[in-house]
Design a protein around this motif. Sequence first.
Motif, short mmCIF file in Angstrom:
data_model
loop_
_atom_site.label_atom_id
_atom_site.label_comp_id
_atom_site.label_asym_id
_atom_site.label_seq_id
_atom_site.Cartn_x
_atom_site.Cartn_y
_atom_site.Cartn_z
N PHE A 178 18.73 -7.02 5.79
CA PHE A 178 17.46 -7.18 5.08
C PHE A 178 17.72 -7.67 3.66
CE2 PHE A 178 17.41 -4.09 8.38
CZ PHE A 178 16.29 -4.43 9.11
N LEU A 199 -0.45 -0.98 6.06
CA LEU A 199 0.02 -2.23 5.44
C LEU A 199 -1.08 -2.87 4.58
CD1 LEU A 199 1.88 -3.81 8.50
CD2 LEU A 199 2.80 -2.29 6.73
N THR A 203 6.29 -5.97 -12.10
CA THR A 203 6.30 -5.70 -10.66
C THR A 203 6.21 -6.97 -9.82
OG1 THR A 203 3.91 -5.46 -10.78
CG2 THR A 203 5.20 -3.42 -10.86
N ARG A 234 -0.79 -4.19 -1.83
CA ARG A 234 -0.65 -3.69 -0.47
C ARG A 234 0.62 -4.31 0.09
NH1 ARG A 234 -4.38 -6.79 2.04
NH2 ARG A 234 -4.41 -8.10 0.21
N LEU A 265 5.33 -0.30 11.59
CA LEU A 265 6.35 -1.33 11.79
C LEU A 265 6.88 -1.29 13.22
CD1 LEU A 265 8.42 -1.19 8.48
CD2 LEU A 265 6.73 -2.89 9.15
N VAL A 273 16.28 -12.87 8.21
CA VAL A 273 15.54 -13.88 7.43
C VAL A 273 16.35 -14.21 6.17
CG1 VAL A 273 13.39 -14.35 6.21
CG2 VAL A 273 13.36 -12.95 8.29
N GLY A 286 18.11 -10.58 2.53
CA GLY A 286 19.21 -11.54 2.50
C GLY A 286 20.57 -10.88 2.62
N CYS A 292 10.70 -1.92 -1.67
CA CYS A 292 9.37 -2.50 -1.97
C CYS A 292 8.41 -1.42 -2.47
CB CYS A 292 8.78 -3.14 -0.71
SG CYS A 292 9.71 -4.56 -0.14
N VAL A 328 12.15 -1.21 3.02
CA VAL A 328 10.77 -0.78 2.72
C VAL A 328 10.76 0.08 1.46
CG1 VAL A 328 8.76 0.50 3.56
CG2 VAL A 328 10.12 -0.85 5.16
N GLY A 377 7.75 -12.15 0.57
CA GLY A 377 8.37 -11.25 1.55
C GLY A 377 8.33 -11.87 2.95
N ALA A 378 9.28 -11.46 3.78
CA ALA A 378 9.38 -11.97 5.15
C ALA A 378 8.29 -11.37 6.04
CB ALA A 378 10.75 -11.62 5.72
N ILE A 413 -1.32 4.03 -0.35
CA ILE A 413 -0.13 4.72 0.18
C ILE A 413 0.84 5.02 -0.95
CG2 ILE A 413 -0.21 3.92 2.59
CD1 ILE A 413 2.01 1.94 1.76
N ALA A 471 16.21 -1.13 7.67
CA ALA A 471 14.81 -1.50 7.46
C ALA A 471 14.12 -0.49 6.53
CB ALA A 471 14.08 -1.57 8.80
N PRO A 520 7.09 -10.07 -7.53
CA PRO A 520 8.20 -10.32 -6.60
C PRO A 520 8.90 -11.65 -6.90
CG PRO A 520 6.13 -10.93 -5.57
CD PRO A 520 5.78 -10.34 -6.91
C1 HEC Z 1 5.05 -7.49 -4.44
C2 HEC Z 1 5.50 -8.00 -3.18
C3 HEC Z 1 5.92 -7.02 -2.11
C4 HEC Z 1 5.26 -5.90 -1.67
C5 HEC Z 1 3.97 -5.30 -2.21
C6 HEC Z 1 6.01 -5.38 -0.57
N1 HEC Z 1 7.11 -6.16 -0.34
FE1 HEC Z 1 8.47 -5.92 1.14
N2 HEC Z 1 9.58 -7.46 0.36
C7 HEC Z 1 9.23 -8.24 -0.71
C8 HEC Z 1 10.33 -9.13 -1.02
C9 HEC Z 1 10.36 -10.17 -2.14
C10 HEC Z 1 11.35 -8.84 -0.10
C11 HEC Z 1 12.73 -9.51 -0.02
C12 HEC Z 1 12.62 -10.75 0.81
C13 HEC Z 1 12.69 -10.40 2.26
O1 HEC Z 1 13.79 -10.10 2.74
O2 HEC Z 1 11.62 -10.36 2.89
C14 HEC Z 1 10.84 -7.80 0.78
C15 HEC Z 1 11.52 -7.28 1.88
C16 HEC Z 1 10.97 -6.41 2.80
C17 HEC Z 1 11.56 -6.08 4.08
C18 HEC Z 1 12.85 -6.68 4.63
C19 HEC Z 1 12.52 -7.95 5.39
C20 HEC Z 1 13.76 -8.73 5.75
O3 HEC Z 1 13.86 -9.20 6.89
O4 HEC Z 1 14.65 -8.88 4.89
C21 HEC Z 1 10.72 -5.20 4.71
C22 HEC Z 1 10.91 -4.59 6.08
C23 HEC Z 1 9.61 -4.97 3.82
N3 HEC Z 1 9.80 -5.73 2.68
C24 HEC Z 1 8.54 -4.14 4.08
C25 HEC Z 1 7.53 -3.87 3.15
C26 HEC Z 1 6.53 -2.84 3.36
C27 HEC Z 1 6.38 -1.98 4.59
C28 HEC Z 1 5.74 -2.84 2.25
C29 HEC Z 1 4.61 -1.91 1.89
C30 HEC Z 1 5.01 -0.52 1.74
C31 HEC Z 1 6.24 -3.89 1.37
N4 HEC Z 1 7.34 -4.47 1.95
C32 HEC Z 1 5.67 -4.24 0.15
C33 HEC Z 1 8.04 -8.19 -1.39
C34 HEC Z 1 7.09 -7.18 -1.27
#
Ligand code: HEC
Length: 239
Positions: free
Chosen positions: A74, A31, A213, A45, A113, A127, A76, A89, A86, A62-63, A36, A82, A215
């Motif tokens: 996930f 993470l 890129t 990251r 995770l 979330v 929303g 993202c 991932v 992100g959550a 990766i 899950a 968010p």
């Molecule tokens: C540039 C920002 C960004 C990065 C980098 C990123 N994420 Fe996210 N991620 C988000 C956003 C925005 C969402 C959508 C909102 C949410 O549901 O959390 C999300 C959603 C998620 C969710 C769903 C969470 C939920 O309850 O809806 C997971 C699991 C997750 N990401 C895991 C990862 C993992 C593992 C990595 C690394 C490989 C990663 N993310 C990298 C921004 C990012």
Amino acid sequence: MRSARARMLSNVALSSALVASCAPAVERDPLEDPTISRSRFNAFRCATCHAVGEGDARILPGARLDGALARSSFWGGAIGTARGAVDECFGHFMRGDALDREPEADARLLRRLSELRSVRGALTDVVPFTVVTQTAPPVGGDRERGRALYGRACGYCHGAAHTGEGRLGVTTSILPEDTERSHPSASGYTLETLRHTFVHKARLGSFNGFAGTMPPFSREVLSDDELADIVAYLDPTLR
Ligand code: HEC
Ligand code: HEC
């Protein structure tokens, strides 16, 4: 008296202990590891956008990742698994290949995770994530509040306003100057539309017609009033 053989064995044990202490003792937390993703354009990251547990003072798009594997939907409700969340993202923000084409990254991420399910107070509830597509120009806004909010919501990627000091990399825009440059007043851009661009970009990130890129920030993590404060802080006429 210890025999020569026993001494020799303990020397062997000692030297293998030394070798072990030189070797990387623990695998790097996936993470916290931008590599990766094999894309050379990626500077993110997972932890750039997601917290683990309570107490992170940043305003993150992100959550929290602890408990994520136990949630029932996930993004929303837009994504059902899950791993799918991932993958979105990893592929979109981190410019990685799809996880099924990167089995090593996939396995490391899912293992990590899975460990996080046992973090105390893990967040297992769905979330909410409200995407704002119709944005209005910002109204009012307090520059001083905006300064602090900018640091918590934007600065950990963009670095300091005006200089970009501490930003993630050269492709992370310097605010507000890079935005002004890409929307010059000569092309009919007014200050009002420029201010609106900040709101629009923060709400949509790199979706709905925006490239890149970055968010998106949902209304749950960043309110319209907070965003107006940030825009007041970035207002190019007030530097
Ligand atoms: C540039 C920002 C960004 C990065 C980098 C990123 N994420 Fe996210 N991620 C988000 C956003 C925005 C969402 C959508 C909102 C949410 O549901 O959390 C999300 C959603 C998620 C969710 C769903 C969470 C939920 O309850 O809806 C997971 C699991 C997750 N990401 C895991 C990862 C993992 C593992 C990595 C690394 C490989 C990663 N993310 C990298 C921004 C990012
Ligand atoms: C997770 C990292 C990250 C966060 C947090 C983030 N940004 Fe960005 N932002 C980027 C990256 C990377 C780019 C350049 C690529 C792109 O346009 O998506 C960018 C581009 C922009 C642009 C376009 C600039 C131009 O060149 O025209 C604006 C405006 C912007 N961000 C505003 C914000 C604001 C306001 C916040 C805080 C509410 C914020 N960003 C938070 C990563 C981030």
